[in-house]
Design an enzyme around this catalytic site. Structure first.
Site, PDB file in Angstrom:
ATOM      1  N   ASP B  94       0.850  -1.171   0.000  1.00  0.00           N
ATOM      2  CA  ASP B  94       0.000   0.000   0.000  1.00  0.00           C
ATOM      3  C   ASP B  94       0.892   1.228   0.000  1.00  0.00           C
ATOM      4  OD1 ASP B  94      -2.787   1.098   2.101  1.00  0.00           O
ATOM      5  OD2 ASP B  94      -2.215   1.565   0.045  1.00  0.00           O
ATOM      6  N   ASP B 268      -8.264  -7.102   0.801  1.00  0.00           N
ATOM      7  CA  ASP B 268      -7.317  -7.142   1.912  1.00  0.00           C
ATOM      8  C   ASP B 268      -8.006  -6.584   3.150  1.00  0.00           C
ATOM      9  OD1 ASP B 268      -5.834  -4.346   3.013  1.00  0.00           O
ATOM     10  OD2 ASP B 268      -6.971  -4.140   1.124  1.00  0.00           O
ATOM     11  N   CYS B 306     -11.726 -27.974   8.612  1.00  0.00           N
ATOM     12  CA  CYS B 306     -10.528 -27.202   8.302  1.00  0.00           C
ATOM     13  C   CYS B 306      -9.298 -28.101   8.354  1.00  0.00           C
ATOM     14  CB  CYS B 306     -10.380 -26.050   9.292  1.00  0.00           C
ATOM     15  SG  CYS B 306      -8.979 -24.969   8.953  1.00  0.00           S
ATOM     16  N   CYS B 308      -6.165 -26.939   8.497  1.00  0.00           N
ATOM     17  CA  CYS B 308      -4.980 -26.217   8.961  1.00  0.00           C
ATOM     18  C   CYS B 308      -4.323 -26.975  10.110  1.00  0.00           C
ATOM     19  CB  CYS B 308      -5.339 -24.794   9.385  1.00  0.00           C
ATOM     20  SG  CYS B 308      -6.108 -24.636  11.021  1.00  0.00           S
ATOM     21  N   CYS B 311      -6.277 -26.902  13.501  1.00  0.00           N
ATOM     22  CA  CYS B 311      -7.473 -27.748  13.609  1.00  0.00           C
ATOM     23  C   CYS B 311      -7.123 -29.227  13.526  1.00  0.00           C
ATOM     24  CB  CYS B 311      -8.468 -27.382  12.505  1.00  0.00           C
ATOM     25  SG  CYS B 311      -9.186 -25.747  12.732  1.00  0.00           S
ATOM     26  N   HIS B 336      -5.131 -20.525  11.859  1.00  0.00           N
ATOM     27  CA  HIS B 336      -6.454 -21.028  11.474  1.00  0.00           C
ATOM     28  C   HIS B 336      -7.221 -19.991  10.652  1.00  0.00           C
ATOM     29  CE1 HIS B 336     -10.509 -22.528  11.455  1.00  0.00           C
ATOM     30  NE2 HIS B 336     -10.903 -21.371  11.979  1.00  0.00           N
TER      31      HIS B 336
END
Lengths: 243, 391
Positions: B94, B268, B306, B308, B311, B336
């Site tokens: 940015d 974003d 999930c 990840c 999890c 997560h």
């Protein structure tokens, strides 16, 4: 356990600020202090879950009743029949029987016996009291866990807080106890001059049992600890680095 | 070879949603995509290895913060931001303009740039379009944002119009100052507040500048959601189809689903990672505040669907315990939430490819709002693109 070696200090099973997936090569042994899992113990008991399953580790776990990385400034709350442990919900008084029950629930690979470990700055009278309490609790633990395999996994802390005479007297007594090994707490030793005391204390202990040195050691102290006792296992000093 | 190419792979036959392949110098990935924010060159607590393990294709860095610490010279000496943070996927930076408004009490916008007092030592400084470009060129990000004249979306009157027109002039200066067009893409930012005509004027002027991509800026600042979605839809109606459309500052899951239906490609927001640091886990039914004591005895994973690391490994009870003891608790939640956003966007893309995006939308909303009390703005926005949430 390979000697010389380092253990991984953890908070609730995780190295402070670093998740376990990044610590796979840190060695095979983790130290977990009771205060960081205190509130979870009832859940472990209710769900019949071991500590290793809860924190999800295949490393060996050593449970300690106190946090070896913290200064010993709350030991005035310890009493003749209990120690105070601080969890999320505040202070909890634990008797030896309470702690033995926690050990049974958690099923660690090794555990440090409940102890009244005090800083080296205390007077002789207080240090004497800490020896009396700790040795008494070692005996109680052996009794409470006599029908449990856990009794063979006990590590006995050496009380005396840097008072050489007291430490050596304690070591003589503990040398005859059926324990897995011994623990010397760095936080209970004076800043200077502890090296020779430790060397003399260890010389009294059975040579076929390991001596673990717990606490926030710097690199020099790790070398000094090793040089005084070939089978000493210093605790990992991750705490100063990550906090 | 262009620094950016966009290939439309699939379009929804009902809404304005599309799946594209976006090629950047460091990475190729599909859109719609949610970009997690690593303001100071790192997503707090998460290593680049963990980001790679999660499959994160692009992250955001911030020119204002990185321009101060460590500074463009240090980053340039390291070989650019990718080398500095050991991240080999795409980075979007940015311009620093938003921070001028959000962080600084004494920022003053002039035609030259933004005059402000440095928060580090109090000295007066000026961020100009040229300066922002120099910093972003040194950082070496794949996508750079122009410096725009940022005003609150709630600003009314001539100041908003002035900001819109000045942003166009600053884009010209940014394009002139941009030194690395071969490897870095400078996006223009559509402004104009909530005024449809000003937005159209901004769109016309910005599109004429032929940027590799465009951002829809100046929203998510407290405006009515009814105005928000209409402005987004207006912009996507006019933005070129062969260029990516980046909706800035949007990260709530309802907004991601609705704005994808309205034709946006990139998003974003600090929300997913920031809310993790407050103990909140994102799930399809909303959020779980894992600090609550009800989770102490919950031995199930945060989200059984999930994949990840958090999890797959830990229970809600354990994460709850950790949250009260050490920062590793928030790190696990951050991991997560990053995975959750990636999976949400992946599911959106897959449903567009299979041309069942409207069904996905309906199922998503029913899961999130089981009492069927949908946000009115979402109902209207989706109806505008042919999806009826309420029969």
């Amino acid at each position: 356990l390979r000697s010389p070696g380092l253990f991984e200090f953890t908070v609730c099973g995780q190295v402070p600020h670093v998740t376990a997936d990044l610590c796979q090569n840190n060695g095979d042994v983790q130290v977990v202090s009771l205060n960081s899992i205190l509130n979870a113990v009832p859940v472990l008991e209710k769900t019949n879950t071991t500590l290793a399953s809860y924190v999800v580790t295949d490393k060996k776990l050593i449970l300690t009743p106190y946090d070896s990385m913290q200064p010993l400034d709350m030991t005035s709350f310890n009493e003749q029949g209990s120690v105070s442990v601080w969890g999320k919900g505040g202070r909890k008084k634990l008797t030896c029987a309470n702690y033995c029950n926690i050990v049974k629930v958690c099923s660690p690979d090794l555990f440090v016996c409940m102890a009244d470990i005090v800083p080296a700055t205390v007077n002789r009278k207080r240090a004497d009291k800490s020896c009396y309490r700790t040795l008494n609790w070692v005996n109680q633990t052996i009794t409470f866990l006599s029908d449990n395999a856990a009794v063979s996994q006990m590590l006995a802390p050496i009380p005396g807080s840097g008072h050489k005479q007291l430490m050596m007297k304690s070591a003589h007594i503990l040398a005859n106890r059926s324990v897995f090994g011994y623990v010397i707490e760095r936080a209970s030793l004076p800043v200077d001059g502890w090296q020779e005391t430790v060397k003399d204390v260890i010389s009294i202990l059975p040579p076929d049992k390991p001596v673990f040195f717990f606490g926030a050691l710097n690199e020099l102290e790790v070398v000094q600890a090793y040089s005084r006792a070939p089978c000493t296992h210093p605790s990992n000093a991750t705490q100063p680095g990550t906090r | 070879m262009a620094a950016l190419t966009l290939k439309v792979e699939a379009t929804c036959s009902t809404t304005k949603a599309r799946v594209c392949e976006l090629s950047l110098p460091h990475n190729i990935f599909n859109t719609p995509i949610f970009m997690h924010v690593g303001t100071q060159g790192t997503i707090k607590g998460v290593t680049t290895k963990q980001l790679n393990d999660l499959g994160v294709p692009i992250i955001l860095g911030n020119t204002y913060h990185l321009g101060h610490r460590p500074g463009p010279d240090v980053v340039a000496a390291a070989g650019g931001l990718h080398e500095f943070m050991n991240w080999d996927k795409a980075i979007l930076t940015d311009s620093g303009g938003f921070q001028m408004v959000s962080l600084l009490k004494l920022a003053e916008f002039t035609e030259q740039g933004v005059k402000f007092q440095s928060p580090h030592n109090g000295t007066e400084m000026m961020l100009t379009p040229e300066h922002s470009m120099a910093i972003q060129n040194a950082l070496g990000s794949d996508v750079m944002m122009q410096l725009d004249d940022v005003v609150s979306v709630l600003t009314k009157g001539e100041r908003m119009h002035e900001a819109m027109e000045r942003s166009v002039r600053w884009l010209d200066r940014c394009q002139t100052a941009h030194k690395n067009t071969i490897k870095q893409n400078l996006f223009g930012i559509i402004q104009g507040g909530l005024d449809p005509q000003w937005r159209k004027d901004s769109l016309k002027d910005m599109i004429a500048r032929d940027c590799p991509g465009y951002a829809i800026g100046g929203l998510s600042g407290g405006e009515e959601k009814a105005d928000f979605w209409r402005t987004v839809s207006l912009c996507t109606d006019h933005l070129p189809k062969n260029k990516p459309r980046y909706l800035m500052g949007v990260g709530y899951q309802v907004e991601l689903v609705v704005c994808s239906a309205l034709g946006c490609d990139m998003y974003d927001c600090v929300f997913p990672t920031r809310t993790a640091r407050f103990g909140s886990a994102l799930v399809r039914t909303g959020q779980l505040q894992l600090k609550h004591k009800q989770y102490l005895e919950d031995m199930s994973p945060i989200d059984k669907d999930c994949s990840c690391m958090t999890c797959k490994t830990y229970s809600r009870s354990y994460v709850h315990s950790l949250l009260h003891e050490d920062t590793t608790g928030v790190i696990l939640l951050t991991i997560h939430n990053i995975a959750y956003q990636l999976r949400l966007m992946s599911d959106i893309r897959q449903s567009i490819r299979n041309d069942i995006f409207p069904d996905f939308i309906r199922e998503f909303f029913v899961t999130l709002f089981p009492d069927r009390r949908y946000p009115e703005w979402a109902v209207e926005a989706l109806e505008s693109v042919g999806v009826k949430l309420i029969a």
